[in-house]
Design an enzyme around this catalytic site. Structure first.
Site, PDB file in Angstrom:
ATOM      1  N   LYS A  22       0.867  -1.190   0.000  1.00 28.18           N
ATOM      2  CA  LYS A  22       0.000   0.000   0.000  1.00 28.18           C
ATOM      3  C   LYS A  22       0.895   1.228   0.000  1.00 28.18           C
ATOM      4  O   LYS A  22       1.257   1.770   1.048  1.00 28.18           O
ATOM      5  CB  LYS A  22      -0.910  -0.016   1.222  1.00 28.18           C
ATOM      6  CG  LYS A  22      -2.132   0.871   1.070  1.00 28.18           C
ATOM      7  CD  LYS A  22      -3.091   0.293   0.051  1.00 28.18           C
ATOM      8  CE  LYS A  22      -4.321   1.151  -0.116  1.00 28.18           C
ATOM      9  NZ  LYS A  22      -5.178   0.688  -1.203  1.00 28.18           N
ATOM     10  N   SER A  52      -8.328  -0.697  -5.057  1.00 32.09           N
ATOM     11  CA  SER A  52      -8.581  -0.257  -3.696  1.00 32.09           C
ATOM     12  C   SER A  52     -10.079  -0.016  -3.511  1.00 32.09           C
ATOM     13  O   SER A  52     -10.875  -0.942  -3.642  1.00 32.09           O
ATOM     14  CB  SER A  52      -7.754   0.987  -3.393  1.00 32.09           C
ATOM     15  OG  SER A  52      -7.471   1.070  -2.018  1.00 32.09           O
TER      16      SER A  52
END
Length: 608
Positions: free
Chosen positions: A201, A404
């Site tokens: 991430k 996401s």
């Protein structure tokens, strides 16, 4: 006496100025009204017939998008700022698909000079539609004064590719370079607190690092190689050349130019990338010969996409049953937004409206979003789930990126479709809080006060972050990540352990995602619409694009400002101005972030 004379003179000049100012306003208003009248006449004029034996002229202008976006036409006109041109992908797809079986259309002509920013996924979908047109035996001809990589990728699908006599074919490959602000923030004394789950991430890394992390480097390299392989194979197949020959042109472009004494056109011809060089008049004469001349003999016989679609839609007999395509384009934010971003509440209302419309039998959610607010993503996903529970099938179609939060909302669908080059996954979550206590202290600004509890005022960026607040945020992040994993596991019929191995914030191409179980099928928007219709048991249906945020008046103004929209910026744009533009866009994007819990599911993958 002199004072009186000067006073009279001043009054005369003041009167003249008021008169001139009034004339200026009058002229401006008349011009404005004339433009509105011209646009009204253009919009409501009966569509002209399509001449037999015409070529369909595909000439995209500006950015290739899912939906054209103009937030505030009146504001743009008042500010004297012209919007950038945009072309809706689905309009091009509708025109090319219809022309395939239209006896009036005998050829397709592609001109790429006006094409600006366009993702690989969108270009690949358009290329596939043009390839299907070619399969009918109708010729496809393409030309550009010069070709950037995206422009050439589109043009290369043609039977014959022309370039301007002084042009070039520039194929630099793909790269991802990120600006890192940690050094600058340290000098300013700004602390950025980051809470995240998943080593891949990487969205927050530009604020916390001075270089690319190993995890981000690994996934970025894999993604770029996967996307480049799509371009490489498609171009090599269309041009009937060996991929290795294309590699040589890309990797050793200076050698290719050296072999032709700097003649870029000849270098492209030697590499098999173009068939011929031509000037504009030579190209027009060629098309007159291949297609036929127009009535006045000044041009070739053709119809552009807008005119062709207007003609088709004027004669279209609407079907009673509808498949609604709803677009989620841009960052996902809490509340209501226009088409420049995905508002959780506004898109939820649109989904609810489609669910309650008896004519709509199925819903396709077209996603072109890197994510954003976790809260808003869940609001959207839940509305899709309720739509399925109401008996209406839902199919998610991934455009350039559905990662996401973009993937989170896709889990609300019965099926997920993606193009091989779509970017998806990035199953992770983070929070980012800047702190300005040190730079304020340097300026002599101090902050003091009282609170009723440790968390009261804990997230004030003027004060150091309290450890108790930091712990609370991290617990919230970890819970949000587990919720994300559970949502994906339930939607994809996978175990939590299976999802965890492919999550951790990692981004995948659509092709890889299909092998990992994150995507059901590979295909574009048309395939997703057909899948939704099949699930609903529809044989005859109409595809509609509901958009509750834009009324007829704003649509008219959009057409008006599009008349004066400039062409996309050229290659002469300086690196400094590009950097300033990126910083401005990044700042505007951060200002949109309004998740009430400060939790975000965003993917730093739009640039890929």
């Amino acid at each position: 006496m002199v004072k009186g004379f000067l006073r009279v003179l001043g009054l005369i000049f003041a009167g003249l100025w008021r008169t001139l100012n009034g004339l200026r306003r009058l002229v401006f208003n008349l011009v404005f009204l004339f433009l509105i009248a011209a646009v009204i006449a253009f919009v409501w004029q009966p569509p002209r017939p399509v001449p037999e034996g015409s070529a369909l002229l595909v000439r995209p202008t500006g950015a290739l998008v899912e939906q054209t976006v103009i937030d505030d036409p009146i504001g743009l006109l008042r500010a004297g700022v012209a919007p950038m041109s945009q072309t809706a992908l689905h309009d091009l797809l509708d025109a090319v698909n219809a022309a395939r079986d239209d006896a009036r259309i005998k050829a397709l002509v592609i001109e790429t000079d006006g094409l600006g920013a366009a993702s690989l996924t969108k270009l690949a979908e358009l290329r596939a539609a043009i390839a299907a047109f070619k399969s009918t035996g109708k010729p496809v001809l393409a030309r550009g004064e010069r070709f950037t990589q995206g422009q050439y990728y589109l043009a290369s699908v043609a039977d014959e590719v022309h370039v301007g006599s002084d042009g070039f074919v520039l194929l630099p490959g793909l790269a991802r370079y990120v600006s890192y602000f940690r050094g600058a923030l340290d000098k300013l004394g700004v602390t950025v607190h980051v809470f995240r789950v998943g080593e891949y991430k990487s969205f927050s890394e530009p604020f916390t690092r001075t270089d690319m992390s190993d995890a981000d480097r690994e996934t970025s390299q894999d993604l770029l190689e996967g996307l480049w392989n799509v371009i490489r194979e498609d171009v090599a197949t269309s041009r009937r050349i060996e991929p290795e020959k294309l590699d040589g042109y890309v990797d050793r472009y200076d050698d290719a130019l050296a072999a032709t004494a700097g003649d870029a056109v000849r270098a492209a011809q030697d590499a098999g990338l173009v068939d011929s060089a031509s000037t504009r008049d030579q190209w027009r004469d060629l098309l007159k010969t291949r297609v036929g001349p127009s009535e006045d003999g000044k041009d070739f016989l053709h119809v552009d996409v807008d005119r062709y679609l207007a003609n088709l839609r004027a004669h279209w007999i609407p079907a009673e049953d509808k498949v609604a395509v709803l677009v989620a384009q841009g960052a996902i934010v809490d509340g209501s937004e226009s088409r420049s971003a995905v508002g959780g509440d506004s898109l939820a209302r649109l989904i609810r409206s489609a669910r309650e419309d008896e004519r709509v039998k199925a819903v396709v959610l077209r996603i072109d979003s890197p994510g954003g607010s976790a809260w808003a993503s869940e609001v959207i996903r839940r509305e899709l789930e309720l739509t399925r529970e109401a008996g209406k099938p839902v199919v998610a179609s991934m455009s350039s990126v559905a990662a996401s939060g973009g993937y989170w909302i896709a889990t609300g669908a019965d099926e997920i479709w993606a193009s091989p080059a779509s970017l998806t996954g990035s199953i992770g979550i983070f929070a980012l809080l800047p702190n300005f206590a040190e730079p304020l202290d340097r300026l002599g600004v101090t902050v003091d006060g009282v609170a009723t509890s440790p968390l009261a005022g804990a997230f004030d960026p003027r004060r150091p972050l309290e450890p108790q607040a930091a712990n609370a945020l991290q617990f919230g992040i970890e819970h949000g990540y587990r919720r994300f994993l559970a949502t994906v596991a339930k939607a994809r019929d996978m175990s939590l352990a299976e999802v965890e191995t492919i999550a951790r914030g990692r981004v995948w191409t659509g092709e890889s995602a299909s092998k990992l179980g994150l995507v059901d099928e590979l295909g574009g928007l048309d395939a997703a619409v057909k899948a939704a219709a099949t699930r609903a048991g529809l044989e005859r249906y109409e595809t509609v694009w509901p958009d509750a945020e834009v009324g007829p008046g704003q649509r008219l103004l959009q057409r008006l400002v599009s008349v004066v929209a400039p062409a996309p910026p050229g290659s002469a744009e300086s690196a400094f101005s590009r950097l300033l533009g990126e910083l401005r866009e990044d700042a505007a994007e951060l200002l949109r972030w309004n998740d009430p819990r400060h939790l975000y599911t965003h993917c730093l993958c739009e640039a890929l």
